[in-house]
Write an enzyme that holds these catalytic residues in place. Structure first.
Site, PDB file in Angstrom:
ATOM      1  N   THR A  44       0.822  -1.210   0.000  1.00 15.65           N
ATOM      2  CA  THR A  44       0.000   0.000   0.000  1.00 15.65           C
ATOM      3  C   THR A  44       0.857   1.261   0.000  1.00 15.65           C
ATOM      4  OG1 THR A  44      -0.155  -0.172   2.408  1.00 15.65           O
ATOM      5  CG2 THR A  44      -1.976  -1.067   1.119  1.00 15.65           C
ATOM      6  N   ARG A  48       8.974  -2.036   0.622  1.00 13.09           N
ATOM      7  CA  ARG A  48       9.641  -1.936   1.910  1.00 13.09           C
ATOM      8  C   ARG A  48      10.371  -3.228   2.220  1.00 13.09           C
ATOM      9  NH1 ARG A  48       5.191   0.979   5.949  1.00 13.09           N
ATOM     10  NH2 ARG A  48       4.848   2.853   4.687  1.00 13.09           N
ATOM     11  N   SER A 148       8.346   5.109   6.007  1.00 10.79           N
ATOM     12  CA  SER A 148       7.377   5.785   6.873  1.00 10.79           C
ATOM     13  C   SER A 148       7.764   5.591   8.347  1.00 10.79           C
ATOM     14  CB  SER A 148       5.959   5.295   6.586  1.00 10.79           C
ATOM     15  OG  SER A 148       4.993   6.087   7.225  1.00 10.79           O
ATOM     16  N   ASP A 306       5.723  11.449  11.923  1.00  8.96           N
ATOM     17  CA  ASP A 306       6.596  10.294  11.762  1.00  8.96           C
ATOM     18  C   ASP A 306       7.787  10.680  10.871  1.00  8.96           C
ATOM     19  OD1 ASP A 306       5.118  10.528   9.430  1.00  8.96           O
ATOM     20  OD2 ASP A 306       5.051   8.379   9.064  1.00  8.96           O
ATOM     21  N   ARG A 311       2.316  11.460   8.576  1.00  9.56           N
ATOM     22  CA  ARG A 311       1.335  11.190   9.629  1.00  9.56           C
ATOM     23  C   ARG A 311       1.434  12.253  10.718  1.00  9.56           C
ATOM     24  NH1 ARG A 311       0.439   4.787  10.419  1.00  9.56           N
ATOM     25  NH2 ARG A 311       0.848   4.125   8.278  1.00  9.56           N
ATOM     26  N   GLU A 393      -7.646   6.088   9.054  1.00  9.68           N
ATOM     27  CA  GLU A 393      -7.570   5.886  10.498  1.00  9.68           C
ATOM     28  C   GLU A 393      -6.148   5.815  11.034  1.00  9.68           C
ATOM     29  OE1 GLU A 393      -6.384   2.763  11.768  1.00  9.68           O
ATOM     30  OE2 GLU A 393      -5.944   2.135   9.722  1.00  9.68           O
ATOM     31  N   SER A 394      -5.176   5.602  10.158  1.00  7.10           N
ATOM     32  CA  SER A 394      -3.785   5.505  10.614  1.00  7.10           C
ATOM     33  C   SER A 394      -3.112   6.873  10.684  1.00  7.10           C
ATOM     34  CB  SER A 394      -2.996   4.580   9.686  1.00  7.10           C
ATOM     35  OG  SER A 394      -3.057   5.037   8.344  1.00  7.10           O
TER      36      SER A 394
END
Length: 548
Positions: A44, A48, A148, A306, A311, A393-394
């Protein structure tokens, strides 16, 4: 999951990543294209992995960067590429490897001054700003080297096309496939120029990302109101890429803002351990944010981002706000204060974001567009203005400028942090108090996510679900009102299932970046009702596995 004894405490020396070994493995270990875990895989939020697992090494970055160049060439993208990276240990070597390939392929690269980290939203805003002033084949795109909020041992690579946001699935699938083709042929088709020559090439330009972003903030926020309020603001960049932004913001707009931690170290030894004992720079975790929480009495409002600053974490004098709570309050405030936004533009939310947003949308008379998990799904809505606010929501969100233009089509942590200050300056209430007002009108939901192990079989089962074949009539004692395996907003598959009743819902989907299955639940009833929802969700998952 039980709480780790080091949760909320600073890590001990033996818990820190061995950075020299990590970086050495990046250059000296070679992935095997026949090993699935060592291939390029875009989840998403890009590719990584870790050099220690042979999933994020120089050969991967060479292959992915060449695949991006191949994609640009095949799609006629000839403008500059904005290249940035965060403060993870693997970001610097990956940045250099990517630059070696980009320049060798004739790409014009815009990058920050040597040694300056670059936030994800700054790249997105730069792309949109450039493309608003240039048309046709001169359109720009971007790459951000970041995993991230992932632990210090991880690395990440994200590609943002000319729309400025995370690449859609069709694009990442193309790049992933081409990158793996390069890996399978030992990167023989990859063009590479030595870093020193690449860094000095005429097609590489130093770009002032900070000034562009900071100067334009007045287009999207009421910076005058924040300054006039005299609010005492504290910010912790968590050792990440938002650090270069805060002092210029405070200076330009006259804010009473204090950066409480200017430390940068790729081991992130100054970040308290998360609930599982790992160092994870998650600004929505009360454990990772325990140091800033301990300072909350010094400030009217405090916040954090972050490492790549996509975020936000909002700390009022009473709490670290749950992301769902802050996003609900922010939505209510934005649509009441942005009078120039069109009547038809709505609120965008992922399907696992709080249903409080649906109730806020109904109160405001705004449509709510529900999409699958992943900020990439909001890009066309923010880009076109069909949604003025997109959130997940994150703790990721972005919104339009005050006159309705796209600001960033990727998640923007500093933007939401400063929005919290604007809300408090304009309303005379903290974001926590604004949310409390929403619960008085709409009820107080209880939200919780559970995680369970998920192998490839579980992932296939969840992704293959068909709503028509799911026979669940009751949810925590209430009749089931809807069963969906495709998002209502855009009919895209959600990779799992969401089941809703009048008082609550649960959703089950596999993670896009970890070998786990995520079980989301939300109840507008009491604690017992939430537990019943969770039991029904787990029972549903168990039956699915038993009957497969």
């Amino acid at each position: 999951m039980s709480l780790h004894p080091h949760a909320g405490q600073l890590p001990t020396p033996d818990m820190l990543t061995d950075v020299p070994t990590l970086v050495s493995a990046y250059y000296t270990d070679f992935p095997s294209p026949t090993e699935p875990s060592q291939r390029v895989s875009f989840g998403t939020s890009g590719h990584r992995g870790s050099s220690l697992d042979c999933s994020f090494n120089e050969e991967h970055i060479y292959a992915i960067a060449q695949a991006v160049c191949d994609y640009r060439a095949s799609h006629g993208i000839k403008g500059p590429l904005f290249l940035g990276g965060d403060s993870h240990a693997l970001s610097c070597p990956a940045f250099r490897s990517a630059l070696e390939v980009l320049v060798a392929n004739g790409v014009h690269v815009f990058m920050a001054p040597e040694g300056e980290y670059t936030a994800t939203p700054v790249i997105s805003h730069a792309i949109l700003s450039w493309n608003a002033e240039h048309t046709g084949s001169a359109q720009a795109d971007g790459i951000i080297i970041t995993p991230s909020h992932n632990p210090p041992r991880d690395g990440g690579f994200k590609y943002n096309p000319p729309h400025g946001g995370p690449a859609e699935t069709e694009v990442t699938s193309w790049i992933e496939r081409r990158a793996n083709e390069h890996l399978e042929t030992s990167n023989r088709a990859v063009q590479i120029m030595h870093y020193r020559a690449a860094r000095q090439a005429a097609q590489v330009k130093v770009y002032d990302f900070t000034s562009r972003y900071v100067d334009d903030l007045a287009d999207v926020l009421n910076m005058e109101a924040i300054a006039a309020s005299g609010l005492s603001l504290g910010v912790d960049p968590l050792g990440g890429a938002s650090l270069p932004l805060w002092e210029p913001i405070a200076h330009k707009y006259g804010l009473a803002l204090t950066v409480v931690n200017t430390e940068v170290d790729p081991s992130f030894r100054f970040v308290p351990c998360d609930k599982d004992g790992k160092i994870r720079m998650d600004c929505s975790s009360p454990y990772a944010m325990s140091r800033l929480l301990g300072l909350r009495d010094r400030f009217d409002l405090a916040f954090a981002c972050d490492p790549d600053a996509d975020r936000h974490g909002i700390v009022t004098r009473s709490e670290l706000m749950n992301p769902n709570h802050f996003l609900s309050a922010a939505s209510w405030y934005l649509f009441r204060s942005r009078t120039q936004w069109g009547k038809g533009c709505g609120i965008g939310k992922t399907l696992v974001t709080s249903a409080m947003l649906d109730r806020v949308g109904e109160e405001l008379g705004r449509p709510v567009v529900e999409v699958p998990v992943g900020f990439k799904w909001f890009v066309p809505y923010l880009y076109s203005g069909r949604c003025a606010f997109g959130c997940e929501e994150s703790a990721g969100a972005s919104f339009l400028t005050r006159d309705g233009r796209p600001w960033s089509t990727d998640k923007d942590g500093p933007l939401l942090c400063l929005l919290a200050a604007e809300m408090m300056a304009s309303e005379g209430k903290s974001p926590s108090e604004i949310y409390a007002g929403l619960t008085e009108r709409h009820g107080a939901p209880r939200y919780q996510r559970l995680d369970a192990p998920a192998d490839d079989r579980v992932r296939r089962l969840l992704k293959g679900l068909d709503a028509a074949h799911i026979d669940l009539r009751e949810l925590a004692g209430d009749p089931v009102e809807s069963v969906i395996t495709r998002a209502p907003g855009n009919d895209a598959p959600i990779g799992g299932v969401k089941i809703t009743s009048r008082r609550g819902w649960f959703a089950v989907r596999p993670s896009g970046t970890e070998p786990i299955c995520k079980v989301y639940t939300e109840s507008f009833g009491d604690e017992e009702h939430l537990r019943r929802l969770q039991k029904d969700a787990i029972d549903f998952l168990d039956r699915l596995l038993q009957n497969a």
